[in-house]
Motif scaffolding. Structure first.
Motif, PDB file in Angstrom:
ATOM      1  N   LYS A 384       0.834  -1.206   0.000  1.00 10.65           N
ATOM      2  CA  LYS A 384       0.000   0.000   0.000  1.00 10.65           C
ATOM      3  C   LYS A 384       0.868   1.255   0.000  1.00 10.65           C
ATOM      4  N   PRO A 385       0.327   2.393  -0.398  1.00  8.58           N
ATOM      5  CA  PRO A 385       1.063   3.662  -0.330  1.00  8.58           C
ATOM      6  C   PRO A 385       1.447   3.985   1.113  1.00  8.58           C
ATOM      7  N   ASN A 386       2.548   4.732   1.231  1.00  7.32           N
ATOM      8  CA  ASN A 386       3.010   5.229   2.530  1.00  7.32           C
ATOM      9  C   ASN A 386       3.222   4.073   3.535  1.00  7.32           C
ATOM     10  N   THR A 387       3.815   2.966   3.001  1.00  7.91           N
ATOM     11  CA  THR A 387       4.021   1.763   3.814  1.00  7.91           C
ATOM     12  C   THR A 387       5.466   1.299   3.689  1.00  7.91           C
ATOM     13  N   ALA A 414       9.082   6.817  -6.425  1.00  5.99           N
ATOM     14  CA  ALA A 414       8.159   5.796  -5.913  1.00  5.99           C
ATOM     15  C   ALA A 414       8.573   5.280  -4.540  1.00  5.99           C
ATOM     16  N   LEU A 415       9.892   5.291  -4.253  1.00  2.00           N
ATOM     17  CA  LEU A 415      10.405   4.683  -3.020  1.00  2.00           C
ATOM     18  C   LEU A 415      11.359   5.621  -2.309  1.00  2.00           C
ATOM     19  N   THR A 416      11.308   5.575  -0.993  1.00  2.86           N
ATOM     20  CA  THR A 416      12.281   6.274  -0.154  1.00  2.86           C
ATOM     21  C   THR A 416      13.046   5.219   0.642  1.00  2.86           C
ATOM     22  N   LEU A 417      14.383   5.274   0.611  1.00  2.00           N
ATOM     23  CA  LEU A 417      15.193   4.294   1.329  1.00  2.00           C
ATOM     24  C   LEU A 417      15.154   4.594   2.823  1.00  2.00           C
ATOM     25  N   VAL A 418      14.789   3.593   3.625  1.00  2.00           N
ATOM     26  CA  VAL A 418      14.716   3.737   5.080  1.00  2.00           C
ATOM     27  C   VAL A 418      15.981   3.209   5.738  1.00  2.00           C
ATOM     28  N   THR A 437      25.728   8.705  -1.745  1.00  9.39           N
ATOM     29  CA  THR A 437      26.450   9.448  -2.781  1.00  9.39           C
ATOM     30  C   THR A 437      25.584   9.694  -4.013  1.00  9.39           C
ATOM     31  N   VAL A 438      24.910   8.654  -4.462  1.00 12.41           N
ATOM     32  CA  VAL A 438      24.062   8.768  -5.654  1.00 12.41           C
ATOM     33  C   VAL A 438      22.636   8.423  -5.253  1.00 12.41           C
ATOM     34  N   PRO A 439      21.708   9.394  -5.238  1.00  9.63           N
ATOM     35  CA  PRO A 439      20.313   9.095  -4.896  1.00  9.63           C
ATOM     36  C   PRO A 439      19.753   8.017  -5.829  1.00  9.63           C
ATOM     37  N   GLY A 440      19.028   7.091  -5.240  1.00  8.56           N
ATOM     38  CA  GLY A 440      18.416   6.035  -6.043  1.00  8.56           C
ATOM     39  C   GLY A 440      19.358   4.886  -6.362  1.00  8.56           C
ATOM     40  N   SER A 441      20.526   4.811  -5.696  1.00  9.88           N
ATOM     41  CA  SER A 441      21.470   3.729  -5.972  1.00  9.88           C
ATOM     42  C   SER A 441      22.115   3.261  -4.672  1.00  9.88           C
ATOM     43  N   ILE A 462      17.013  -4.646   2.745  1.00 15.02           N
ATOM     44  CA  ILE A 462      16.776  -3.257   2.358  1.00 15.02           C
ATOM     45  C   ILE A 462      15.309  -2.913   2.645  1.00 15.02           C
ATOM     46  N   THR A 463      15.109  -1.826   3.396  1.00 12.51           N
ATOM     47  CA  THR A 463      13.746  -1.393   3.725  1.00 12.51           C
ATOM     48  C   THR A 463      13.450  -0.073   3.015  1.00 12.51           C
ATOM     49  N   PHE A 464      12.338  -0.052   2.285  1.00  9.46           N
ATOM     50  CA  PHE A 464      11.866   1.149   1.602  1.00  9.46           C
ATOM     51  C   PHE A 464      10.523   1.587   2.213  1.00  9.46           C
TER      52      PHE A 464
END
Length: 540
Positions: A384-387, A414-418, A437-441, A462-464
């Motif tokens: 779900k969104p915001n999960t 779509a994703l934020t790294l937690v 260093t590199v957003p999204g990687s 990895i938690t998003f």
């Protein structure tokens, strides 16, 4: 630099696959001369010649004749012709035999150096036949060519050829067809008859390097020389293969060479087996695996015969280490130069009858690579969104690695790294994880200075957190930049084989029909394809 050709001249003393001559323009021709007006009870020399343009590093053939009427008394009756006059100067290995099968004398030539090969037209050899007193008809003589190959780079290329038969014609005798050749005892195929005249059938292709099955039937007094094979190796793996003699035999002398690809394998050690350690004080053994890469030279000489009675006997155990790129089967070969018994008071050694048990063409053993290692980023569905959602970066398979460089890329919209947590697979080795260093990687780097890693399991957890408007599937792209073995003595890393599978996170999709509820005895029906699904409220 002269390179040793890793080839196997097993057909010198082994009945193997029969090469059927191929016919083509300007191909090589083997010719057996015809001698006229021979008398019964006399000796006759028959010349065997080659004509054509070729370069051969290995030639093995059998001279086929009727042993009821003709005889070759000893090996020295097969004399080198002009093409082989300098064989000893070139360090060629020449093997001759007239005792194993009556009616089939054997000749083998191996040129171990790439720049020294058999070539040119002329007399290959002359053969002295004794025409028996009882012979009353003309005698046909032909050739059964087992191997005729060019092998400059450890890869055998068959050379097309034809055979022109000849023979010995008696004085005053009317021409007759060649008698039927007595069948030979062949371990891998049915007996064959000697050709009665020059080939007239439609041409067929020269033999190819297809795998040869191991012999299924072996004469009772024949020694089987065999070696273990190994499956599931990769760079860094040490593999021990045993060379064994099986059968009822006695011998005083053995001289052979185990051959291998030194760009893939390195010999770590060679140990004597029980056949040698129990041979007694009169046995001298020489093992050399350091002077020439690609060769293990084995020489055995014993005052008293080394005897075995129908049981396995390990001669040596060879330990190889895989040191090079390894994604295809690599062959181990064996060349037997001498295998002889010197009986008491004898002046000449007698060859031991043997068979090399091949597992593939020109290979007594093989080492097969392990399946590729699998890298996987797991997937999650129905998020779900915001999960918050956790995926794993995992590794499975057989390997030994000193270096791993990997990236996992994702869509920051779509994703934020937690968080990123290191799994247990690396042990105490230092691992660099960079996701800032590199957003999204997410970047991972591992270098093991000493012992390689070899465990299976989780590399990273990895938690998003999904975006508030998360509504479409988003990929987790995996890139393996380097996955390699690099031992202490290695100048360069050796890449390992692997597969990589991306992950994905799929959004939750609510039931498009909403919540089906019924009040009292209400019924909701939902059409589903060709049928009807009925939800009924349970009665009180």
């Amino acid at each position: 630099m002269k390179k040793f050709l890793a080839l196997l001249v097993s057909a010198i003393l082994v009945i193997g696959m029969i090469a059927v001559p191929a016919s083509a323009d300007n191909e090589v021709t083997f010719t057996v001369a015809t001698v006229e007006n021979a008398e019964p009870g006399t000796d006759v020399e028959v010349a065997i010649s080659i004509n054509g343009d070729y370069e051969a590093h290995v030639l093995t053939l059998e001279i086929v004749y009727d042993a009821e009427n003709l005889e070759i008394a000893k090996k020295s009756d097969i004399k080198n012709g002009e093409l082989m006059a300098n064989a000893s100067d070139y360090e060629w290995t020449v093997t001759k035999d007239v005792d194993v099968n009556p009616g089939r004398a054997k000749l083998g030539i191996m040129c171990p150096n790439a720049d020294e090969c058999l070539t040119g037209s002329g007399t290959l050899c002359t053969v002295k036949f004794h025409v028996k007193d009882t012979c009353t008809t003309n005698q046909a003589i032909t050739l059964d060519v087992k191997e005729f190959k060019n092998m400059p780079n450890n890869v055998g290329t068959p050379i097309p050829y034809t055979v022109v038969s000849g023979g010995i014609n008696l004085a005053g005798a009317a021409p007759t067809e060649a008698p039927t050749q007595a069948p030979t005892e062949a371990p891998t195929q049915a007996p064959t008859e000697a050709p009665t005249e020059a080939p007239t059938e439609a041409p067929t292709e020269a033999p190819t390097d297809e795998p040869t099955p191991a012999p299924t039937e072996v004469p009772a007094d024949t020694v089987i020389i065999k070696m273990d094979s190994y499956e599931g190796a990769q760079p860094g793996t040490e593999v021990t293969l045993k060379l064994s003699f099986v059968g009822n035999f006695s011998f005083n002398i053995f001289d052979g060479v185990i051959t291998y690809d030194s760009s893939i394998l390195k010999v770590v050690k060679v140990e004597e087996g029980s056949l040698l350690t129990e041979a007694g004080e009169g046995a001298a053994v020489s093992i050399d695996f350091e002077s020439t890469p690609g060769k293990v030279k084995l020489a055995i000489a014993s005052n008293d015969p080394i005897v075995s009675e129908r049981h396995d006997g390990t001669v040596v155990s060879v330990t190889f280490k895989v040191i090079g790129p390894f994604d295809e089967v690599t062959n181990i070969g064996l060349t037997v130069n001498e295998f002889e018994l010197l009986a008491e008071n004898a002046t000449e050694a007698t060859p031991v009858d043997y068979i090399i048990q091949e597992v593939a063409t020109d290979a007594i053993a093989t080492i097969t690579p392990a399946d590729p290692v699998e890298f996987v980023v797991t997937s999650k569905e129905g998020v779900k969104p915001n999960t918050e959602v956790t995926v794993e970066f995992k590794l499975s398979g057989v390997y030994q690695a000193h270096i791993l460089n990997a990236y996992i890329d994702f869509d920051t919209d779509a994703l934020t790294l937690v968080s990123v947590t290191k799994g247990s697979i690396f042990g105490d080795n230092n691992v660099v994880i960079d996701y800032e260093t590199v957003p999204g990687s997410i970047r991972l780097a591992l270098v093991c200075a000493d012992e390689p890693i070899s465990a299976e399991g989780v590399i990273l957890k990895i938690t998003f957190k999904t975006a508030e408007d998360f509504a479409a599937e988003t990929p987790l792209k995996l890139r393996i930049n380097q996955f390699a073995y690099m031992g202490v003595d290695d100048a360069e890393p050796i890449d390992l084989n692997y597969t990589a599978t991306n992950g994905k996170i799929t959004p939750y999709v609510p039931n498009p029909w909403g919540l089906a509820s019924a009040v009292g005895i209400g019924i909701v029906s939902i059409a589903a394809g060709a049928g009807v699904v009925v939800f009924r409220k349970k009665e009180d």
